[in-house]
Write an enzyme that holds these catalytic residues in place. Structure first.
Site, PDB file in Angstrom:
ATOM      1  N   SER A  43      26.722  24.631  27.043  1.00 46.60           N
ATOM      2  CA  SER A  43      27.204  24.633  25.659  1.00 46.60           C
ATOM      3  C   SER A  43      27.048  23.264  25.006  1.00 46.60           C
ATOM      4  O   SER A  43      27.051  22.228  25.681  1.00 46.60           O
ATOM      5  CB  SER A  43      28.678  25.038  25.629  1.00 46.60           C
ATOM      6  OG  SER A  43      28.867  26.283  26.248  1.00 46.60           O
TER       7      SER A  43
HETATM    8  N1  SAH Z   1      30.322  26.849  29.536  1.00 48.07           N
HETATM    9  C1  SAH Z   1      29.073  27.164  30.149  1.00 48.07           C
HETATM   10  C2  SAH Z   1      28.369  28.157  29.255  1.00 48.07           C
HETATM   11  C3  SAH Z   1      27.236  28.798  29.880  1.00 48.07           C
HETATM   12  S1  SAH Z   1      26.495  30.026  28.872  1.00 48.07           S
HETATM   13  C4  SAH Z   1      28.256  25.920  30.285  1.00 48.07           C
HETATM   14  O1  SAH Z   1      28.409  25.015  29.449  1.00 48.07           O
HETATM   15  O2  SAH Z   1      27.445  25.834  31.207  1.00 48.07           O
HETATM   16  C5  SAH Z   1      27.517  31.427  29.172  1.00 48.07           C
HETATM   17  C6  SAH Z   1      27.664  31.865  30.614  1.00 48.07           C
HETATM   18  O3  SAH Z   1      28.384  33.096  30.581  1.00 48.07           O
HETATM   19  C7  SAH Z   1      26.356  32.138  31.336  1.00 48.07           C
HETATM   20  O4  SAH Z   1      26.337  31.418  32.518  1.00 48.07           O
HETATM   21  C8  SAH Z   1      26.388  33.646  31.586  1.00 48.07           C
HETATM   22  O5  SAH Z   1      25.765  34.034  32.793  1.00 48.07           O
HETATM   23  C9  SAH Z   1      27.875  33.899  31.618  1.00 48.07           C
HETATM   24  N2  SAH Z   1      28.263  35.294  31.346  1.00 48.07           N
HETATM   25  C10 SAH Z   1      27.729  36.174  30.456  1.00 48.07           C
HETATM   26  N3  SAH Z   1      28.354  37.366  30.514  1.00 48.07           N
HETATM   27  C11 SAH Z   1      29.308  37.236  31.488  1.00 48.07           C
HETATM   28  C12 SAH Z   1      30.265  38.130  32.043  1.00 48.07           C
HETATM   29  N4  SAH Z   1      30.379  39.407  31.647  1.00 48.07           N
HETATM   30  N5  SAH Z   1      31.067  37.673  33.026  1.00 48.07           N
HETATM   31  C13 SAH Z   1      30.981  36.392  33.474  1.00 48.07           C
HETATM   32  N6  SAH Z   1      30.081  35.503  32.991  1.00 48.07           N
HETATM   33  C14 SAH Z   1      29.248  35.917  32.021  1.00 48.07           C
END
Ligand code: SAH
Length: 220
Positions: free
Chosen positions: A65
């Site tokens: 993010s």
């Molecule tokens: N805060 C994280 C954001 C990553 S992007 C960072 O800065 O790295 C969002 C993440 O949510 C991804 O890794 C994706 O795989 C995860 N995600 C999407 N749908 C999800 C779900 N149903 N349950 C758990 N994780 C999920």
């Protein structure tokens, strides 16, 4: 090694100063962001861009993010009066998780892509962060065994807030996550506060997150 460390500390300070000038985060969160290295959460090849205020790829079509958004979401989450425990949906690379680990006593975090979860676990262990519990699962169900949570923070965007997640917010707790906004083609970051008479909703801003998907992706 020393050189890289110095450069990143300076670059990090510059980024945090820029975030401070935008007036969207608390001093507490900005101080933490000044201490937690962001470059260790991304691939070495793009580590030099870790202190730009931008999303970066972390593999598996996911992104870390944007610092502005992390600052804003962390500040919103930390506004709850009881900071015992928080649930994060979407561990990704674990950067947001690391910031939350300094704001809450216990962090519970769920990721649906096993490889990302394993990497995040390793990165946080290297940073000697020990108050985070990880789960490889679909976050739509939350984590009932550890609920209620004082805050629930989602970092992937859903059509609407999954009912299981709002059910697991403690009284006076908050739920913060992006949802697809039908009024315009985009997403809104929403903050729901759980009051004794129901949820009070606030729209924080327009955002762009990866979608919240169903099911899990195991490492082959
Ligand atoms: N805060 C994280 C954001 C990553 S992007 C960072 O800065 O790295 C969002 C993440 O949510 C991804 O890794 C994706 O795989 C995860 N995600 C999407 N749908 C999800 C779900 N149903 N349950 C758990 N994780 C999920």
């Amino acid at each position: 090694m020393f050189g890289i460390g110095m450069t990143s500390a300076r670059a990090r300070e510059r980024l945090v100063k820029k975030l401070a000038s935008q007036d969207l985060a608390t001093t507490e969160v900005l101080d933490i962001m000044n201490e937690v290295p962001r470059h260790v959460f991304v691939d070495e090849a793009i580590a030099h861009r870790a202190y730009d205020d931008t999303v970066l790829p972390i593999g598996f079509q996911q992104t870390i993010s944007q610092p502005t958004v992390v600052a804003m979401m962390s500040s919103a989450a930390a506004s709850v009066e009881n900071r015992s425990r928080i649930l994060e949906i979407g561990t990704g690379c674990g950067y947001q998780t690391a910031i939350l680990s300094r704001l809450f006593d216990e962090v519970y975090t769920i990721e649906r892509i096993e490889s990302l979860q394993l990497r995040a676990r390793r990165t946080l262990a290297n940073l000697e962060i020990s108050n985070v519990t990880f789960k490889f699962a679909d976050g739509h169900d939350g984590w009932p065994e550890h609920s209620p949570f004082n805050a629930v923070l989602g970092t992937a965007s859903a059509e609407e807030v999954p009912a299981a997640l709002s059910d697991q917010v403690a009284l006076h707790g908050q739920l913060i996550m992006p949802v697809n906004d039908p009024l315009y083609v985009g997403q809104s970051l929403i903050q729901w506060e759980c009051t004794s008479t129901g949820f009070v909703k606030r729209d924080l801003c327009g955002v762009r997150f990866v979608p919240m998907l169903k099911g899990v992706e195991a490492t082959p």
